[in-house]
Write a protein that holds these residues in place. Structure first.
Motif, short mmCIF file in Angstrom:
data_model
loop_
_atom_site.label_atom_id
_atom_site.label_comp_id
_atom_site.label_asym_id
_atom_site.label_seq_id
_atom_site.Cartn_x
_atom_site.Cartn_y
_atom_site.Cartn_z
N SER A 11 0.83 -1.21 0.00
CA SER A 11 0.00 0.00 0.00
C SER A 11 0.86 1.25 0.00
N GLY A 15 0.81 4.10 -2.85
CA GLY A 15 0.61 5.51 -2.53
C GLY A 15 1.70 6.40 -3.08
N LYS A 42 -9.11 11.50 1.81
CA LYS A 42 -9.03 10.18 1.16
C LYS A 42 -7.78 10.08 0.30
N MET A 46 -4.62 7.64 1.03
CA MET A 46 -4.21 6.73 -0.03
C MET A 46 -2.72 6.89 -0.33
N THR A 51 -4.88 3.71 3.23
CA THR A 51 -5.96 3.08 2.47
C THR A 51 -5.55 2.98 1.02
N THR A 52 -6.22 2.15 0.26
CA THR A 52 -6.02 2.11 -1.18
C THR A 52 -7.33 2.56 -1.84
N ALA A 53 -7.38 2.50 -3.14
CA ALA A 53 -8.56 2.95 -3.88
C ALA A 53 -9.12 1.79 -4.68
N ALA A 80 -3.39 -1.94 -5.98
CA ALA A 80 -4.61 -1.55 -5.27
C ALA A 80 -5.42 -2.77 -4.86
#
Length: 288
Positions: A11, A15, A42, A46, A51-53, A80
């Motif tokens: 991740s 990013g 967000k 990311m 977090t990822t998308a 992702a």
């Protein structure tokens, strides 16, 4: 989302790449967020690897960033989707987080470069040598754990033996000439180095004692690249608890230069193989 909201190696790589493309396109995080009807937070989370998308969001962002290279687009979508993929190494609970991160980098890498000063690199160790190395640390290791650690070493080597990645190792000469393990294990390990060094995807070089202080320029480390370009995107530094992962651009540049200097000072692969054969021959004569 990465497990527990904590960034994973994948991740973070995802990013960083997305951030580079955004900055190159000239957008701030607020603008990028508007492209996917999200928030600046967000995009920030990311790019920090928290977090990822979704794949559709990734492709939309890449469209707006004017990223047209299909391999890069496919790779980012893959990252992702797989940022929290459960790799085989997670089945070994005794491994430290650092060691797991190291293995994750190996598993994804298309190119690995390694420098070792004391032990034969794990990716080149025989089972017997791996067993000896697993009990050499300051912590007590049970026989059951040793067996598991040897199994991990063998699993790590699969990608090298199957030709799934390019691997270049520079090893300091004392690793080859000093018998740190029983004689039979030592001789078997030297034979194995000669065998593995013949693989097309493996380059093995010995840094001679004559290179002097250059051998002490840095601790053992491995560097990793993840696409067809040789750009180093992560470095793992060996320590007693597994490995520390470096990802800052200045660190990556420094370790890239260090490996290039070590490789330039080392013997050629052919001369390195000749040295190993001489040591092997002399060791066998001593045995007889």
């Amino acid at each position: 989302m990465p497990a527990g909201g904590k960034p994973t190696v994948r991740s973070r790589r995802f990013g960083r790449r997305m951030q580079r493309h955004r900055l190159k396109a000239g957008f701030d995080q607020e603008q990028a967020a508007a492209f996917i009807y999200g928030s600046r937070s967000k995009i920030s989370r990311m790019e920090d690897g928290i977090t990822t998308a979704k794949p559709a969001e990734v492709l939309l962002l890449l469209d707006r960033y004017s990223v047209t290279d299909e391999k890069e687009r496919d790779h980012l979508v893959w990252l992702a989707k797989n940022s929290n993929h459960r790799g085989w190494w997670l089945n070994f609970p005794e491994l430290s987080d650092g060691y797991r991160n190291h293995i994750s980098l190996e598993d994804d890498a298309t190119s690995i470069r390694e420098w070792q000063t004391v032990l034969v690199p794990g990716l080149l160790q025989t089972a017997g040598y791996a067993e000896c190395a697993s009990t050499a640390g300051p912590d007590f290791v049970s026989s059951e754990s040793v067996a598991q650690l040897v199994k991990v070493r063998e699993e790590r080597q699969a990608k090298i033996s199957e030709g799934g990645t390019s691997y270049a190792a520079v090893i300091w000469e004392p690793v080859v000439i000093n018998r740190l393990v029983p004689d039979d294990v030592y001789l078997d390990q030297l034979e194995h180095l000669l065998k593995v060094g013949k693989r097309q995807n493996v380059t093995l070089q010995i840094l001679p004692l004559a290179a002097g202080v250059r051998a002490g320029m840095t601790y053992p480390f491995s560097s990793f690249s993840f696409d067809n370009q040789p750009t180093v995107e992560a470095v793992a530094i060996d320590n007693l608890r597994g490995a520390s992962i470096l990802e800052a651009s200045d660190d990556l540049a420094a370790y890239t230069r260090a490996f290039d200097q070590l490789r330039s000072a080392a013997l050629t692969p052919d001369a390195s193989a000749q040295l190993i054969r001489r040591v092997l021959r002399s060791s066998k004569e001593d045995e007889s």
